[in-house]
Design a protein around this motif. Sequence first.
Motif, PDB file in Angstrom:
ATOM      1  N   ILE A  48       0.842  -1.196   0.000  1.00  0.00           N
ATOM      2  CA  ILE A  48       0.000   0.000   0.000  1.00  0.00           C
ATOM      3  C   ILE A  48       0.880   1.249   0.000  1.00  0.00           C
ATOM      4  CG2 ILE A  48      -1.678   1.308   1.361  1.00  0.00           C
ATOM      5  CD1 ILE A  48      -2.829  -1.457   2.210  1.00  0.00           C
ATOM      6  N   LYS A  49       1.977   1.229   0.755  1.00  0.00           N
ATOM      7  CA  LYS A  49       2.908   2.364   0.770  1.00  0.00           C
ATOM      8  C   LYS A  49       3.485   2.583  -0.629  1.00  0.00           C
ATOM      9  CE  LYS A  49       4.345   1.891   5.576  1.00  0.00           C
ATOM     10  NZ  LYS A  49       5.405   1.433   6.467  1.00  0.00           N
ATOM     11  N   GLN A  50       3.764   1.489  -1.329  1.00  0.00           N
ATOM     12  CA  GLN A  50       4.305   1.611  -2.681  1.00  0.00           C
ATOM     13  C   GLN A  50       3.279   2.285  -3.590  1.00  0.00           C
ATOM     14  OE1 GLN A  50       5.219  -2.090  -4.636  1.00  0.00           O
ATOM     15  NE2 GLN A  50       6.307  -1.106  -6.271  1.00  0.00           N
ATOM     16  N   ALA A  51       2.018   1.918  -3.465  1.00  0.00           N
ATOM     17  CA  ALA A  51       0.972   2.543  -4.269  1.00  0.00           C
ATOM     18  C   ALA A  51       0.860   4.036  -3.937  1.00  0.00           C
ATOM     19  CB  ALA A  51      -0.363   1.841  -4.035  1.00  0.00           C
ATOM     20  N   GLU A  52       0.966   4.389  -2.658  1.00  0.00           N
ATOM     21  CA  GLU A  52       0.923   5.792  -2.254  1.00  0.00           C
ATOM     22  C   GLU A  52       2.126   6.542  -2.823  1.00  0.00           C
ATOM     23  OE1 GLU A  52       0.685   5.666   1.999  1.00  0.00           O
ATOM     24  OE2 GLU A  52      -1.461   5.175   1.978  1.00  0.00           O
ATOM     25  N   TRP A  53       3.302   5.903  -2.812  1.00  0.00           N
ATOM     26  CA  TRP A  53       4.498   6.537  -3.366  1.00  0.00           C
ATOM     27  C   TRP A  53       4.293   6.815  -4.848  1.00  0.00           C
ATOM     28  CZ3 TRP A  53       7.761   5.118  -7.327  1.00  0.00           C
ATOM     29  CH2 TRP A  53       8.892   5.913  -7.483  1.00  0.00           C
ATOM     30  N   ARG A  58       3.525  10.675  -9.122  1.00  0.00           N
ATOM     31  CA  ARG A  58       2.711  11.175 -10.235  1.00  0.00           C
ATOM     32  C   ARG A  58       2.433  12.664 -10.031  1.00  0.00           C
ATOM     33  NH1 ARG A  58      -2.876  11.813 -10.243  1.00  0.00           N
ATOM     34  NH2 ARG A  58      -3.720  12.138 -12.304  1.00  0.00           N
ATOM     35  N   GLN A  59       2.042  13.033  -8.800  1.00  0.00           N
ATOM     36  CA  GLN A  59       1.755  14.438  -8.503  1.00  0.00           C
ATOM     37  C   GLN A  59       3.011  15.292  -8.677  1.00  0.00           C
ATOM     38  OE1 GLN A  59      -1.158  15.784  -8.078  1.00  0.00           O
ATOM     39  NE2 GLN A  59      -2.201  13.824  -8.152  1.00  0.00           N
ATOM     40  N   ARG A  60       4.148  14.773  -8.236  1.00  0.00           N
ATOM     41  CA  ARG A  60       5.397  15.508  -8.360  1.00  0.00           C
ATOM     42  C   ARG A  60       5.755  15.729  -9.827  1.00  0.00           C
ATOM     43  NH1 ARG A  60      10.259  14.889  -9.785  1.00  0.00           N
ATOM     44  NH2 ARG A  60      10.125  12.648 -10.095  1.00  0.00           N
ATOM     45  N   ILE A  61       5.595  14.698 -10.633  1.00  0.00           N
ATOM     46  CA  ILE A  61       5.907  14.798 -12.061  1.00  0.00           C
ATOM     47  C   ILE A  61       4.996  15.814 -12.735  1.00  0.00           C
ATOM     48  CG2 ILE A  61       5.832  13.537 -14.250  1.00  0.00           C
ATOM     49  CD1 ILE A  61       6.792  11.053 -12.657  1.00  0.00           C
ATOM     50  N   ILE A 113       0.691  14.517 -20.189  1.00  0.00           N
ATOM     51  CA  ILE A 113       0.018  13.294 -20.646  1.00  0.00           C
ATOM     52  C   ILE A 113       0.888  12.070 -20.364  1.00  0.00           C
ATOM     53  CG2 ILE A 113      -0.742  12.024 -22.710  1.00  0.00           C
ATOM     54  CD1 ILE A 113      -1.727  14.750 -23.817  1.00  0.00           C
ATOM     55  N   GLY A 114       2.162  12.184 -20.678  1.00  0.00           N
ATOM     56  CA  GLY A 114       3.072  11.064 -20.428  1.00  0.00           C
ATOM     57  C   GLY A 114       3.170  10.729 -18.949  1.00  0.00           C
ATOM     58  N   ALA A 115       3.258  11.747 -18.126  1.00  0.00           N
ATOM     59  CA  ALA A 115       3.343  11.522 -16.675  1.00  0.00           C
ATOM     60  C   ALA A 115       2.068  10.889 -16.153  1.00  0.00           C
ATOM     61  CB  ALA A 115       3.611  12.839 -15.956  1.00  0.00           C
ATOM     62  N   ARG A 116       0.934  11.359 -16.623  1.00  0.00           N
ATOM     63  CA  ARG A 116      -0.347  10.782 -16.193  1.00  0.00           C
ATOM     64  C   ARG A 116      -0.463   9.333 -16.631  1.00  0.00           C
ATOM     65  NH1 ARG A 116      -3.908  16.011 -17.670  1.00  0.00           N
ATOM     66  NH2 ARG A 116      -3.605  17.126 -15.708  1.00  0.00           N
ATOM     67  N   GLU A 117      -0.104   9.066 -17.877  1.00  0.00           N
ATOM     68  CA  GLU A 117      -0.192   7.687 -18.374  1.00  0.00           C
ATOM     69  C   GLU A 117       0.745   6.769 -17.591  1.00  0.00           C
ATOM     70  OE1 GLU A 117      -1.384   8.687 -23.017  1.00  0.00           O
ATOM     71  OE2 GLU A 117       0.635   8.014 -22.558  1.00  0.00           O
ATOM     72  N   ASP A 120      -0.709   6.372 -14.095  1.00  0.00           N
ATOM     73  CA  ASP A 120      -1.933   5.564 -14.170  1.00  0.00           C
ATOM     74  C   ASP A 120      -1.598   4.097 -14.412  1.00  0.00           C
ATOM     75  OD1 ASP A 120      -4.537   4.836 -16.366  1.00  0.00           O
ATOM     76  OD2 ASP A 120      -4.867   5.351 -14.265  1.00  0.00           O
ATOM     77  N   GLY A 121      -0.620   3.838 -15.254  1.00  0.00           N
ATOM     78  CA  GLY A 121      -0.202   2.456 -15.500  1.00  0.00           C
ATOM     79  C   GLY A 121       0.319   1.789 -14.240  1.00  0.00           C
ATOM     80  N   LEU A 122       1.141   2.509 -13.498  1.00  0.00           N
ATOM     81  CA  LEU A 122       1.667   1.959 -12.247  1.00  0.00           C
ATOM     82  C   LEU A 122       0.558   1.719 -11.229  1.00  0.00           C
ATOM     83  CD1 LEU A 122       4.917   4.072 -11.770  1.00  0.00           C
ATOM     84  CD2 LEU A 122       4.752   1.670 -12.441  1.00  0.00           C
ATOM     85  N   LEU A 123      -0.349   2.678 -11.130  1.00  0.00           N
ATOM     86  CA  LEU A 123      -1.462   2.524 -10.182  1.00  0.00           C
ATOM     87  C   LEU A 123      -2.372   1.372 -10.599  1.00  0.00           C
ATOM     88  CD1 LEU A 123      -2.338   6.271  -9.484  1.00  0.00           C
ATOM     89  CD2 LEU A 123      -1.332   4.644  -7.884  1.00  0.00           C
ATOM     90  N   LYS A 124      -2.623   1.241 -11.902  1.00  0.00           N
ATOM     91  CA  LYS A 124      -3.479   0.157 -12.390  1.00  0.00           C
ATOM     92  C   LYS A 124      -2.839  -1.195 -12.092  1.00  0.00           C
ATOM     93  CE  LYS A 124      -6.942  -1.638 -14.559  1.00  0.00           C
ATOM     94  NZ  LYS A 124      -8.262  -1.620 -13.960  1.00  0.00           N
ATOM     95  N   GLU A 125      -1.536  -1.293 -12.331  1.00  0.00           N
ATOM     96  CA  GLU A 125      -0.827  -2.545 -12.058  1.00  0.00           C
ATOM     97  C   GLU A 125      -0.910  -2.898 -10.572  1.00  0.00           C
ATOM     98  OE1 GLU A 125       3.160  -2.705 -13.637  1.00  0.00           O
ATOM     99  OE2 GLU A 125       3.773  -4.068 -12.065  1.00  0.00           O
ATOM    100  N   THR A 126      -0.691  -1.905  -9.731  1.00  0.00           N
ATOM    101  CA  THR A 126      -0.776  -2.135  -8.287  1.00  0.00           C
ATOM    102  C   THR A 126      -2.198  -2.501  -7.885  1.00  0.00           C
ATOM    103  OG1 THR A 126       1.034  -0.580  -7.926  1.00  0.00           O
ATOM    104  CG2 THR A 126      -0.348  -1.103  -6.024  1.00  0.00           C
TER     105      THR A 126
END
Length: 147
Positions: A48-53, A58-61, A113-117, A120-126
């Motif tokens: 869960i911490k990894q998902a939060e990171w 994403r927000q930082r990017i 767009i690239g940062a969001r994608e 989003d990909g990382l969050l979806k995988e998690t």
Amino acid sequence: MDVLKLLDEIEDIIEGSSTIPFAGKALVDKGDILEIIKEIRIKLPDEIKQAEWIKEERQRILAEAQNEADTMVKEVKIHIEEMVEQDEITKLAYERAEEIVSKAQNNAKEIRIGAREYADGLLKETEVKLKNIIDTLEKNRQELNNF
């Protein structure tokens, strides 16, 4: 992923356990299963911490991309003001300024767009991994409760 390995261990214990004929039930060592579930509970917060990171990253990017775009726009405005002061190249200055602003906006848009994608990909995988873990846990609890 440690949690997935622990779930594999539970699966191996269940598959390797003695079965009750005609009942489709298995006899498992309650202590072994509970110990593995305890380990899963310990390791799950790390997932869960990894998902939060990933979310924070994403927000930082996105913030970084926005700052870069803002800086580019400011630089373009300064450049435009300087060129307007020169009467001979005023027309060229406006054209070039519009071109620079457009490129800056396109670059910023592509970065966002690239940062969001990516995020989003990382969050979806998690999310998929966590759903699989939860589904497996629910299935195992149901099987344990059916005894």
